[in-house]
Design an enzyme around this catalytic site. Structure first.
Site, PDB file in Angstrom:
ATOM      1  CG  PHE A 156      -1.741   1.130   1.560  1.00 38.64           C
ATOM      2  CD1 PHE A 156      -3.049   1.168   1.082  1.00 38.64           C
ATOM      3  CD2 PHE A 156      -1.297   2.183   2.364  1.00 38.64           C
ATOM      4  CE1 PHE A 156      -3.894   2.228   1.403  1.00 38.64           C
ATOM      5  CE2 PHE A 156      -2.135   3.244   2.687  1.00 38.64           C
ATOM      6  CZ  PHE A 156      -3.439   3.273   2.203  1.00 38.64           C
ATOM      7  CD  GLU A 197       3.875  11.274  -2.619  1.00 35.91           C
ATOM      8  OE1 GLU A 197       4.354  12.437  -2.699  1.00 35.91           O
ATOM      9  OE2 GLU A 197       3.025  10.832  -3.410  1.00 35.91           O
ATOM     10  CB  ILE A 210       5.992   0.877   0.713  1.00 41.13           C
ATOM     11  CG1 ILE A 210       5.860   2.350   0.290  1.00 41.13           C
ATOM     12  CG2 ILE A 210       4.769   0.050   0.343  1.00 41.13           C
ATOM     13  CD1 ILE A 210       4.822   3.164   1.035  1.00 41.13           C
ATOM     14  CB  CYS A 253      -7.197   1.645   3.469  1.00 37.09           C
ATOM     15  SG  CYS A 253      -7.862   1.751   1.807  1.00 37.09           S
ATOM     16  CG  LEU A 254      -4.637   4.990   6.535  1.00 39.54           C
ATOM     17  CD1 LEU A 254      -4.052   6.375   6.780  1.00 39.54           C
ATOM     18  CD2 LEU A 254      -3.522   3.969   6.516  1.00 39.54           C
ATOM     19  CB  ALA A 290      -4.608  -0.642   8.714  1.00 41.14           C
ATOM     20  CD  GLN A 309       5.625  -2.798  49.466  1.00 44.22           C
ATOM     21  OE1 GLN A 309       6.015  -1.641  49.330  1.00 44.22           O
ATOM     22  NE2 GLN A 309       4.963  -3.189  50.531  1.00 44.22           N
ATOM     23  CD  GLU A 359      -1.856   1.569   9.310  1.00 42.82           C
ATOM     24  OE1 GLU A 359      -2.774   2.367   9.086  1.00 42.82           O
ATOM     25  OE2 GLU A 359      -1.678   0.519   8.686  1.00 42.82           O
ATOM     26  CG  ASP A 419       2.860  13.962  19.084  1.00 48.03           C
ATOM     27  OD1 ASP A 419       2.433  13.532  20.176  1.00 48.03           O
ATOM     28  OD2 ASP A 419       4.022  14.412  18.935  1.00 48.03           O
TER      29      ASP A 419
HETATM   30  P1  TGC Z   1      -8.706  16.259   6.044  1.00 53.93           P
HETATM   31  O1  TGC Z   1      -8.924  17.562   5.354  1.00 53.93           O
HETATM   32  O2  TGC Z   1      -9.049  16.116   7.485  1.00 53.93           O
HETATM   33  O3  TGC Z   1      -9.469  15.088   5.256  1.00 53.93           O
HETATM   34  C1  TGC Z   1      -9.401  14.976   3.846  1.00 53.93           C
HETATM   35  C2  TGC Z   1     -10.521  14.040   3.419  1.00 53.93           C
HETATM   36  O4  TGC Z   1     -10.288  12.746   3.988  1.00 53.93           O
HETATM   37  C3  TGC Z   1     -11.402  12.397   4.830  1.00 53.93           C
HETATM   38  N1  TGC Z   1     -10.862  11.684   5.997  1.00 53.93           N
HETATM   39  C4  TGC Z   1     -11.241  10.456   6.320  1.00 53.93           C
HETATM   40  N2  TGC Z   1     -12.110   9.607   5.742  1.00 53.93           N
HETATM   41  C5  TGC Z   1     -12.273   8.399   6.317  1.00 53.93           C
HETATM   42  N3  TGC Z   1     -11.582   8.039   7.423  1.00 53.93           N
HETATM   43  C6  TGC Z   1     -10.691   8.855   8.015  1.00 53.93           C
HETATM   44  N4  TGC Z   1     -10.011   8.441   9.073  1.00 53.93           N
HETATM   45  C7  TGC Z   1     -10.493  10.130   7.462  1.00 53.93           C
HETATM   46  N5  TGC Z   1      -9.681  11.182   7.777  1.00 53.93           N
HETATM   47  C8  TGC Z   1      -9.921  12.123   6.869  1.00 53.93           C
HETATM   48  C9  TGC Z   1     -12.044  13.697   5.212  1.00 53.93           C
HETATM   49  O5  TGC Z   1     -13.385  13.524   5.577  1.00 53.93           O
HETATM   50  C10 TGC Z   1     -11.896  14.477   3.923  1.00 53.93           C
HETATM   51  O6  TGC Z   1     -12.866  13.979   3.013  1.00 53.93           O
HETATM   52  P2  TGC Z   1     -13.592  14.972   1.971  1.00 53.93           P
HETATM   53  O7  TGC Z   1     -14.539  14.101   1.244  1.00 53.93           O
HETATM   54  O8  TGC Z   1     -14.228  16.047   2.791  1.00 53.93           O
HETATM   55  O9  TGC Z   1     -12.480  15.518   1.108  1.00 53.93           O
HETATM   56  O10 TGC Z   1      -7.196  15.822   5.805  1.00 53.93           O
HETATM   57  P3  TGC Z   1      -5.858  16.550   6.223  1.00 53.93           P
HETATM   58  O11 TGC Z   1      -5.110  16.765   4.964  1.00 53.93           O
HETATM   59  O12 TGC Z   1      -6.112  17.727   7.104  1.00 53.93           O
HETATM   60  O13 TGC Z   1      -5.103  15.395   7.069  1.00 53.93           O
HETATM   61  C11 TGC Z   1      -5.685  14.921   8.228  1.00 53.93           C
HETATM   62  C12 TGC Z   1      -4.850  13.855   8.956  1.00 53.93           C
HETATM   63  C13 TGC Z   1      -3.567  14.447   9.496  1.00 53.93           C
HETATM   64  C14 TGC Z   1      -5.715  13.401  10.116  1.00 53.93           C
HETATM   65  C15 TGC Z   1      -4.589  12.618   8.150  1.00 53.93           C
HETATM   66  O14 TGC Z   1      -4.182  12.866   6.896  1.00 53.93           O
HETATM   67  C16 TGC Z   1      -3.716  11.583   8.841  1.00 53.93           C
HETATM   68  O15 TGC Z   1      -4.281  10.712   9.531  1.00 53.93           O
HETATM   69  N6  TGC Z   1      -2.353  11.542   8.697  1.00 53.93           N
HETATM   70  C17 TGC Z   1      -1.563  10.394   9.100  1.00 53.93           C
HETATM   71  C18 TGC Z   1      -1.117   9.659   7.864  1.00 53.93           C
HETATM   72  C19 TGC Z   1      -1.085   8.173   8.042  1.00 53.93           C
HETATM   73  O16 TGC Z   1      -1.678   7.599   8.929  1.00 53.93           O
HETATM   74  N7  TGC Z   1      -0.397   7.497   7.134  1.00 53.93           N
HETATM   75  C20 TGC Z   1      -0.361   6.072   7.175  1.00 53.93           C
HETATM   76  C21 TGC Z   1       0.313   5.523   5.934  1.00 53.93           C
HETATM   77  S1  TGC Z   1       0.025   3.796   5.690  1.00 53.93           S
HETATM   78  C22 TGC Z   1       0.936   3.061   6.888  1.00 53.93           C
HETATM   79  O17 TGC Z   1       1.525   3.642   7.739  1.00 53.93           O
HETATM   80  C23 TGC Z   1       0.957   1.594   6.815  1.00 53.93           C
HETATM   81  S2  TGC Z   1       1.909   0.815   8.030  1.00 53.93           S
HETATM   82  C24 TGC Z   1       1.672  -0.730   7.487  1.00 53.93           C
HETATM   83  C25 TGC Z   1       2.027  -1.795   8.432  1.00 53.93           C
HETATM   84  O18 TGC Z   1       1.168  -2.194   9.288  1.00 53.93           O
HETATM   85  O19 TGC Z   1       3.136  -2.356   8.264  1.00 53.93           O
HETATM   86  P1  FAD Z   2       6.480  13.205   9.749  1.00 53.15           P
HETATM   87  O1  FAD Z   2       5.146  13.323   9.156  1.00 53.15           O
HETATM   88  O2  FAD Z   2       7.634  13.892   9.073  1.00 53.15           O
HETATM   89  O3  FAD Z   2       6.449  13.482  11.264  1.00 53.15           O
HETATM   90  C1  FAD Z   2       7.623  13.757  12.038  1.00 53.15           C
HETATM   91  C2  FAD Z   2       7.166  14.220  13.431  1.00 53.15           C
HETATM   92  O4  FAD Z   2       6.388  15.424  13.294  1.00 53.15           O
HETATM   93  C3  FAD Z   2       6.267  13.203  14.134  1.00 53.15           C
HETATM   94  O5  FAD Z   2       6.545  13.186  15.497  1.00 53.15           O
HETATM   95  C4  FAD Z   2       4.859  13.756  13.908  1.00 53.15           C
HETATM   96  O6  FAD Z   2       3.941  13.377  14.927  1.00 53.15           O
HETATM   97  C5  FAD Z   2       5.132  15.246  13.943  1.00 53.15           C
HETATM   98  N1  FAD Z   2       4.095  16.000  13.224  1.00 53.15           N
HETATM   99  C6  FAD Z   2       3.778  15.941  11.900  1.00 53.15           C
HETATM  100  N2  FAD Z   2       2.757  16.747  11.634  1.00 53.15           N
HETATM  101  C7  FAD Z   2       2.404  17.323  12.801  1.00 53.15           C
HETATM  102  C8  FAD Z   2       1.402  18.270  13.181  1.00 53.15           C
HETATM  103  N3  FAD Z   2       0.513  18.748  12.301  1.00 53.15           N
HETATM  104  N4  FAD Z   2       1.343  18.646  14.471  1.00 53.15           N
HETATM  105  C9  FAD Z   2       2.212  18.142  15.396  1.00 53.15           C
HETATM  106  N5  FAD Z   2       3.184  17.259  15.106  1.00 53.15           N
HETATM  107  C10 FAD Z   2       3.272  16.859  13.816  1.00 53.15           C
HETATM  108  N6  FAD Z   2       3.390   4.193   4.789  1.00 53.15           N
HETATM  109  C11 FAD Z   2       2.656   3.676   3.750  1.00 53.15           C
HETATM  110  O7  FAD Z   2       2.063   4.421   2.976  1.00 53.15           O
HETATM  111  N7  FAD Z   2       2.579   2.339   3.558  1.00 53.15           N
HETATM  112  C12 FAD Z   2       3.210   1.451   4.335  1.00 53.15           C
HETATM  113  O8  FAD Z   2       3.112   0.235   4.145  1.00 53.15           O
HETATM  114  C13 FAD Z   2       4.003   1.947   5.413  1.00 53.15           C
HETATM  115  N8  FAD Z   2       4.726   1.097   6.196  1.00 53.15           N
HETATM  116  C14 FAD Z   2       5.587   1.590   7.138  1.00 53.15           C
HETATM  117  C15 FAD Z   2       6.446   0.713   7.807  1.00 53.15           C
HETATM  118  C16 FAD Z   2       7.350   1.217   8.736  1.00 53.15           C
HETATM  119  C17 FAD Z   2       8.289   0.277   9.424  1.00 53.15           C
HETATM  120  C18 FAD Z   2       7.375   2.594   9.045  1.00 53.15           C
HETATM  121  C19 FAD Z   2       8.309   3.127  10.087  1.00 53.15           C
HETATM  122  C20 FAD Z   2       6.550   3.461   8.360  1.00 53.15           C
HETATM  123  C21 FAD Z   2       5.653   2.986   7.390  1.00 53.15           C
HETATM  124  N9  FAD Z   2       4.833   3.851   6.648  1.00 53.15           N
HETATM  125  C22 FAD Z   2       4.066   3.350   5.611  1.00 53.15           C
HETATM  126  C23 FAD Z   2       4.978   5.288   6.790  1.00 53.15           C
HETATM  127  C24 FAD Z   2       4.265   5.873   8.022  1.00 53.15           C
HETATM  128  O9  FAD Z   2       2.894   5.886   7.852  1.00 53.15           O
HETATM  129  C25 FAD Z   2       4.838   7.264   8.255  1.00 53.15           C
HETATM  130  O10 FAD Z   2       6.153   7.106   8.706  1.00 53.15           O
HETATM  131  C26 FAD Z   2       4.014   8.065   9.247  1.00 53.15           C
HETATM  132  O11 FAD Z   2       2.744   8.377   8.725  1.00 53.15           O
HETATM  133  C27 FAD Z   2       4.722   9.365   9.691  1.00 53.15           C
HETATM  134  O12 FAD Z   2       5.228  10.061   8.594  1.00 53.15           O
HETATM  135  P2  FAD Z   2       6.765  10.559   8.584  1.00 53.15           P
HETATM  136  O13 FAD Z   2       7.620   9.392   8.931  1.00 53.15           O
HETATM  137  O14 FAD Z   2       7.001  11.218   7.267  1.00 53.15           O
HETATM  138  O15 FAD Z   2       6.872  11.584   9.750  1.00 53.15           O
END
Ligand code: TGC
Ligand code: FAD
Length: 392
Positions: A136, A140, A170, A246-247, A250, A287, A371, A375
């Site tokens: 997935f 970036e 990824i 999707c998130l 997950a 303790q 995910e 913070d």
């Molecule tokens: P924002 O303006 O709030 O939202 C944009 C649009 O997205 C919708 N939305 C959601 N929809 C469903 N579920 C959610 N949880 C949603 N959160 C937001 C929202 O309603 C809106 O829709 P529309 O139709 O109005 O356009 O977005 P923003 O740009 O301000 O960002 C908000 C923020 C920071 C909460 C969000 O982008 C975020 O959660 N950032 C964290 C990124 C993240 O979790 N990345 C994960 C990458 S994948 C990964 O890490 C896999 S690890 C895999 C493993 O297990 O090994």
């Molecule tokens: P940044 O976004 O650069 O954040 C750095 C710091 O700044 C963090 O402490 C964060 O909390 C803080 N920060 C950022 N924005 C704010 C804000 N607005 N206010 C306050 N603090 C803030 N991604 C995928 O798409 N697919 C995958 O399969 C996947 N697998 C992963 C596997 C591993 C082992 C790891 C480590 C990461 C993976 N990720 C994947 C990426 C992961 O989702 C990102 O690392 C994560 O979302 C954080 O992004 P970043 O590392 O760029 O940190």
């Protein structure tokens, strides 16, 4: 200290709230983890390799797509069953759970929820068996917490798109047969698409040097003028809500999964403390050690209650993204704190790989970041409380 001695904490008799089917699933995955993961996971972690021989077995044992309907190769189970599977896999290792999380929630779920009938029939049954592996791509190099800023993009060329850009961090990238990729179209709208391994211009280099989640493959996805046929694009979703949905799935699984890691650390530490003697008595009798155990059991119990209720809400279609963020954030921090506290119970032995504690602790440093970081999830709860987004 054999793992067969594992005694899962259930202080509030949560078992009484589970169905017979849930318990059967748990016992079967738990036994599989004892037999197939526990014996050599430290070796894979040390070598920084995913035990890929397990993938087909995970498929055969229903660990991929348990909530996907049977007609598409899933098991048609509920979300509590999915959570229980994640909990048991993560007791083995967060990397094993990650493999199943990505395959289920980040690859099978979007194909099922947003894909065409052809896409569902082509990919889902093979992803369920582990014949195909998925990944997935959302994050970036310059857009992690802020995926909406992504620059990976597609240009419309009539019957196909041209995809350019790069994804980073990824899971499964180098071993995936198919990547779910999120990219912006010419109007700046996020679209989801399936890109198959071997497509010209698509490469997936591995990321080295990780000190966390070592028994898991992590890499990049690089797209250089990649042709994506229009039939590979998800027809039923547009916008950031696609990947975010999707998130939700997950993150829900992670909230359950990390309880498994915490229970493993707690259980190993209690048994060690009952056996290890200092000053003429078991250290469990002091303790300060009892404080650690009492607090750990309290936190595990609270986390168990949180995910069970969340699972009920998810089964009823009522769970909100905010509730899922709260559980992911709370439970990952809980597990990481318990891993750190339980490690101390082992003294010097705690830093070795004779025990699973350091590995869980190191793994959980990734889980608290991916995910959505700790913070970012707090800010999602803050938004739910106040209605004011504090991200920007
Ligand atoms: P924002 O303006 O709030 O939202 C944009 C649009 O997205 C919708 N939305 C959601 N929809 C469903 N579920 C959610 N949880 C949603 N959160 C937001 C929202 O309603 C809106 O829709 P529309 O139709 O109005 O356009 O977005 P923003 O740009 O301000 O960002 C908000 C923020 C920071 C909460 C969000 O982008 C975020 O959660 N950032 C964290 C990124 C993240 O979790 N990345 C994960 C990458 S994948 C990964 O890490 C896999 S690890 C895999 C493993 O297990 O090994
Ligand atoms: P940044 O976004 O650069 O954040 C750095 C710091 O700044 C963090 O402490 C964060 O909390 C803080 N920060 C950022 N924005 C704010 C804000 N607005 N206010 C306050 N603090 C803030 N991604 C995928 O798409 N697919 C995958 O399969 C996947 N697998 C992963 C596997 C591993 C082992 C790891 C480590 C990461 C993976 N990720 C994947 C990426 C992961 O989702 C990102 O690392 C994560 O979302 C954080 O992004 P970043 O590392 O760029 O940190």
């Amino acid at each position: 200290m054999s793992e067969i001695q594992y005694n899962a904490p259930d202080y509030y008799l949560m078992d009484d709230l589970l169905s017979e089917e849930h318990k059967l699933i748990r016992e079967s995955v738990r036994a599989w983890v004892d037999r197939r993961v526990k014996p050599d996971i430290e070796e894979y972690f040390e070598k920084s390799k995913f035990p890929s021989h397990l993938i087909k077995e995970m498929g055969e044992n229903g660990m991929f797509g348990p909530f996907i309907p049977v007609e598409y190769g899933g098991a048609g189970l509920d979300y509590i069953a999915y959570g229980i599977i994640m909990q048991e896999l993560e007791r083995g290792d967060s990397g094993i759970r990650s493999m199943a999380s990505v395959q289920t929630s980040l690859v099978m779920y979007p194909i099922y929820a947003f894909g065409s009938e052809e896409q569902k029939k082509k990919y889902l049954p093979k992803l369920a068996t582990g014949e195909l592996i998925g990944c997935f791509g959302l994050t970036e190099p310059n857009h992690g917490s802020d995926p909406g800023g992504m620059i990976t993009n597609v240009k419309d060329k009539g019957d196909h798109y041209i995809l350019n850009g790069a994804k980073m961090w990824i899971t499964n990238s180098t071993v995936a047969d198919v990547a779910v990729v999120w990219a912006k179209d010419e109007e700046g709208i996020v679209r989801g698409m399936l890109v198959e391994k071997g497509t010209k211009g698509f490469t997936a280099p591995e990321t080295h040097g990780k000190l966390s989640l070592r028994a898991s493959v992590t890499g990049e996805l690089v797209f250089d003028d990649v042709i994506v046929p229009k039939e590979n694009v998800f027809p039923n979703v547009k916008g950031l809500k696609g990947p975010m949905s999707c998130l939700n799935s997950a993150r829900y699984g992670i909230a359950w999964g990390v309880i498994g890691a915490a229970m493993d650390c707690y259980d190993a530490a209690v048994r060690y403390a009952l056996e290890r003697k200092q000053f003429g008595k078991p250290i469990a009798g002091f303790q300060l050690q009892q404080k650690k155990f009492a607090e750990a059991l309290t936190e595990i119990t609270k986390a168990q209650l949180l995910v069970l209720r969340l699972g009920q809400l998810r089964n009823e279609g009522k769970s909100t993204p905010g509730q899922i963020s709260m559980a992911k954030r709370n439970n990952v921090a809980m597990a990481l704190n318990i891993a750190r506290e339980m490690r101390q119970v082992f003294g010097a032995m705690g830093i070795t790989n004779d025990f699973p504690i350091m590995r869980h602790s190191m793994n959980l440093e990734s889980v608290i970041t991916y995910e959505g970081t700790h913070d970012v999830h707090l800010l999602i709860t803050g938004l739910d409380i106040t209605g004011i987004p504090a991200f920007k």
